[in-house]
Every structure is written in C-alpha cells, then in structure tokens.
Write an enzyme that holds these catalytic residues in place. Sequence first.
Site, PDB file in Angstrom:
ATOM      1  N   PHE A 118      47.049  95.698  35.371  1.00  0.00           N
ATOM      2  CA  PHE A 118      46.148  94.902  36.545  1.00  0.00           C
ATOM      3  C   PHE A 118      46.712  93.553  36.307  1.00  0.00           C
ATOM      4  O   PHE A 118      46.855  92.942  35.247  1.00  0.00           O
ATOM      5  CB  PHE A 118      44.708  94.823  35.804  1.00  0.00           C
ATOM      6  CG  PHE A 118      43.816  94.045  36.524  1.00  0.00           C
ATOM      7  CD1 PHE A 118      43.119  94.519  37.823  1.00  0.00           C
ATOM      8  CD2 PHE A 118      43.441  92.512  36.435  1.00  0.00           C
ATOM      9  CE1 PHE A 118      42.262  93.836  38.558  1.00  0.00           C
ATOM     10  CE2 PHE A 118      42.963  91.778  37.059  1.00  0.00           C
ATOM     11  CZ  PHE A 118      42.092  92.498  38.308  1.00  0.00           C
ATOM     12  N   ASP A 144      53.078  89.909  31.467  1.00  0.00           N
ATOM     13  CA  ASP A 144      51.840  89.273  32.086  1.00  0.00           C
ATOM     14  C   ASP A 144      51.017  89.391  30.603  1.00  0.00           C
ATOM     15  O   ASP A 144      50.616  90.147  30.190  1.00  0.00           O
ATOM     16  CB  ASP A 144      51.185  90.320  32.838  1.00  0.00           C
ATOM     17  CG  ASP A 144      49.885  90.026  33.282  1.00  0.00           C
ATOM     18  OD1 ASP A 144      49.372  89.059  32.501  1.00  0.00           O
ATOM     19  OD2 ASP A 144      49.392  90.398  34.368  1.00  0.00           O
ATOM     20  N   LYS A 148      43.264  82.980  31.309  1.00  0.00           N
ATOM     21  CA  LYS A 148      42.091  83.184  30.433  1.00  0.00           C
ATOM     22  C   LYS A 148      41.880  82.215  29.159  1.00  0.00           C
ATOM     23  O   LYS A 148      41.444  81.156  29.349  1.00  0.00           O
ATOM     24  CB  LYS A 148      42.298  84.685  29.993  1.00  0.00           C
ATOM     25  CG  LYS A 148      42.114  85.724  31.170  1.00  0.00           C
ATOM     26  CD  LYS A 148      41.896  87.236  30.596  1.00  0.00           C
ATOM     27  CE  LYS A 148      41.595  88.156  31.819  1.00  0.00           C
ATOM     28  NZ  LYS A 148      40.094  87.810  32.335  1.00  0.00           N
TER      29      LYS A 148
END
Length: 398
Positions: A138, A223, A252
């Site tokens: 993702f 990532d 995040k």
Amino acid sequence: MTNEEIKTKGQTYLMNTFNRGAICMVEGQGSYLKDADGKQYLDFLAGIAVNALGHNHPKVTAAIAEQAAKLVHCSNFYWIEPQVQLAEKLITNSVLDKVFFGNSGAEANEGAIKLARKYGREVHGEGCYEIITADNSFHGRTLATLTATGQKQFHKDYDPFLEGFHYVPFNDFEALAAKVTEKTCAILLEPIQGEGGVYVGDQAYLQQVRALCDEKDILLIFDEVQTGMGRTGKLFAYEGYGVEPDVMTLAKALGNGVPIGALLAKDAVASHFKPGDHGSTFGGNPLVCAAAFATIQAIEDENILTNVNEMGNYFKEKLVAFKEKYDFILDVRGKGLLLGMELAMKGTDIVAKCLEKGVIINCTHDTVLRFLPPLNVTSAEIDKAVAVMDEVFQTIEA
C-alpha cells in the site's frame, strides 16, 4: 454538539469515503481519546500510526503554539529555518543525504516515483522507467501511488492506470528477480506491509534485493510511511535489516499529527532533481516542521525506542498467548509496536465490540487485527487493552 448531532451533520456535508463509527473524538491526552458525549477510549490505533507520542504531547504542543505565534507559512521561494533544522535532524540520523518535504505519505511516494523515473532516464536512457512493487503493498491513493499499490480492491473503477508498474509476491526474491529488465529503474517496498496485513520483510530477502539493485544499478526505495519514526523499535525500519535504501519516504508519525511527508535520497539520486522538477506549496512549512522537529527530539530525549522494544515484546507475548487460547487466531506477527493478529474470520465485529468497551483497534485486509498504540504506551495500558480483547474473544468462542 453530541456524537449524534455531529454524525448527522457530517452525513449531510461530507463525502461518503470512510466507514465511520457513530462517534466523534473531540479531545485526547496521552493514550486516551474522549468523544463528544464524554466517553473515554484507550487508543491502540494512534490515528493509524500517526500519534507516535500519543495525544497532546506537551513538547509537540508547545512547539506548535510557539511557531504559530511567529510564522505559520511562507513560500518555499525562501529558506525556512524550521525546515532546515528538521532536514538536518533527519539526515544526521539516517543514511540519506537530502530531503524534500510534502504533506502526506502519498505525496512523498509520488515524489519518489518521479525521482526514480528521472534517475532512470538520465542514467540508463529513455526506456528505463518501470518500477516493481509487491503484492499486498500500500503506497497511497493518488493515481500514481494507487498504481504502485499491489491490492486489486483499491484499483476498482480507477483505471486506466499509470504505465510501467509490475507486482511480485512479497518475500519471494526469485519472483522479483525474474521481473527485472533493462527498463526497471526502481524497486519499491515496505519493510513491513502494514495496510496489507502486517507482513514482515525477511532480512535475507531484503539483503538479496539490495544486492540485486547494486548489480543492476536499480534504485531501492523503502516506503517507511508507517514503519518510520520508531514504530519498529528503530528510528527507521531499515536499520533493523542491515540494508540501506537509496530513497526513503516518511509521513504519518513524523509530525505526531500535523500533516507532513518527507522524501529522502542519497546525493547521487537527489541530484537529479533540479529547480522546477518538483514542488509543493504547503510542503515543509514552518508550523509542521517545528512540530516534526519537536517529535523527533522527544523520541530521542524520552528513550522512546527503548520503550517500543520493551513494550512491543510484552504486547506480542500477550497476543501469542491468545493464539494458544483461541483456535480462531491463526497467526501473530509484526515488529516493535506494529503488530498483527490474523483471524480465521473477518475482524470487523471484534473491532466494533472492542470500541463499545472503550478500546480502539483496527482491522486491515479483512481478517488481520492491527495494533498501533502510541510508542510511549505503558504496560498497564497494554494490560487494559488485552483484558478487553479477552472479554470480546470469549464471546466469539461462546
């Protein structure tokens, strides 16, 4: 307003893009949230791995207030002191050399895709633009990062997609190596697949991928939007694998709640971006950079990484004990305080029942309960969450 009043107005005015619960969080302190009706919840989702230091951390809150009183935003046409300070903090704590700031993980990954393609063309020629990613990955919800995402359920209705992406099974080096051609400019991987079901990258696999990238002069992009900033017990997950990426993305937890993303790269790669090649109006503004700097400083000053390792092991032991107790629990996996519990059935009802009892958890990939508590979580808070889950699991057994 009450929960119900806020929900009613939200249904009237907001696009229906989230399966929202019937509550509205209005206040937070530490590992706890409070809704509009005054009910308190133990937060083991942390804003989907965003609130690394919990809610309303005093050092981050003070940094935001102080910076807001001085300068919230100015153009990137000028040097921005908090941005430079944050960049120095990230670079001196990593193996990367330069950083670009955006507003989200998707934007950081978009930048990484652009940088990889520019590098490929300038180093290997016009046809070198393809990127290999993993099944169950993702990487975001923009069209480019959605294309990079190896989950078909997120692709429905949004084709045609960006050309040049290929997907291979995670942790399968032979499958990955077989996809590499002279057109491959980069391999994009999450060290741990969070949204895809908490699948942990094998050390040998990631080291093989690194060696292949060195041999073929292919960029290795990590990532670390979810794994970065201490979530795995290291400031960056790559540190636990003995593997250095050429490019890394963060978001995040970087700002403990303020919207910030970062694209980091080694000099040999970063130098392919020239003025005008990439940009962001809001990226790296003074407010978010001050918050992010304070977040990293608190992680250092408060020995947060030690706590992640200790509490991660403690929590994982409790979850493994559940696996021995309940036969519908198939697996427990993860690293640090990024943990997953795979079930023999869908987990949405368990999430809802825990919420009713005042504990916030998450279900991803339909059957995997995902636990992302604040990195400064205590053993007492873990015990409380475990006790609530045990109550819920007993009702399923019955």
